[in-house]
Design a protein around this motif. Structure first.
Motif, short mmCIF file in Angstrom:
data_model
loop_
_atom_site.label_atom_id
_atom_site.label_comp_id
_atom_site.label_asym_id
_atom_site.label_seq_id
_atom_site.Cartn_x
_atom_site.Cartn_y
_atom_site.Cartn_z
N GLN A 26 0.83 -1.19 0.00
CA GLN A 26 0.00 0.00 0.00
C GLN A 26 0.87 1.25 0.00
OE1 GLN A 26 -3.56 -0.08 0.11
NE2 GLN A 26 -3.32 2.05 -0.39
N ALA A 27 0.55 2.20 -0.84
CA ALA A 27 1.32 3.44 -0.93
C ALA A 27 0.90 4.43 0.15
CB ALA A 27 1.12 4.09 -2.30
N GLY A 28 1.79 5.37 0.46
CA GLY A 28 1.46 6.46 1.37
C GLY A 28 1.57 6.13 2.83
N LYS A 29 2.43 5.16 3.20
CA LYS A 29 2.53 4.78 4.60
C LYS A 29 3.95 4.88 5.15
CE LYS A 29 0.21 1.86 6.65
NZ LYS A 29 -0.13 0.56 7.25
N ARG A 30 4.81 5.64 4.51
CA ARG A 30 6.21 5.70 4.94
C ARG A 30 6.48 6.76 5.99
NH1 ARG A 30 8.28 0.93 3.83
NH2 ARG A 30 7.93 0.36 1.68
N LYS A 39 -8.51 5.67 10.64
CA LYS A 39 -9.24 4.92 9.60
C LYS A 39 -8.37 4.72 8.37
CE LYS A 39 -13.51 5.07 6.93
NZ LYS A 39 -14.70 5.87 6.62
N PHE A 40 -7.65 5.76 7.97
CA PHE A 40 -6.76 5.65 6.80
C PHE A 40 -5.68 4.61 7.05
CE2 PHE A 40 -2.81 6.60 4.68
CZ PHE A 40 -3.20 6.78 3.35
N ILE A 41 -5.05 4.67 8.21
CA ILE A 41 -3.97 3.75 8.56
C ILE A 41 -4.49 2.31 8.56
CG2 ILE A 41 -2.35 3.07 10.36
CD1 ILE A 41 -2.26 6.09 11.14
N ARG A 42 -5.66 2.11 9.12
CA ARG A 42 -6.26 0.77 9.20
C ARG A 42 -6.60 0.23 7.80
NH1 ARG A 42 -9.74 2.14 12.63
NH2 ARG A 42 -11.49 2.44 11.23
#
Length: 66
Positions: A26-30, A39-42
């Motif tokens: 998944q992109a956008g988690k660095r 909610k986004f993180i989950r």
């Protein structure tokens, strides 16, 4: 004919499923996760499948992936 080479970056980042779709992280988690909602993180946990146009590009870089 010589063998075609698989892109080294692709074999590290992508996995082909049994149905032929391509899995990726998944992109956008660095970084900058403090401002993201819980909610986004989950929802961004685990892997995701690529869209059809992106899938076509990656399959060209991985000629022997099944």
């Amino acid at each position: 004919m010589p063998k075609m080479k698989t892109k080294s970056s692709c074999k590290k980042r992508f996995k082909v499923t049994a149905t032929g779709r391509i899995l990726t992280g998944q992109a956008g988690k660095r970084h900058c996760m403090i401002k993201r909602s819980t909610k986004f993180i989950r929802n961004a946990r685990g892997t995701t499948t690529l869209s059809a146009p992106d899938e076509k590009i990656i399959k060209g870089m991985m000629p022997y992936a099944r």
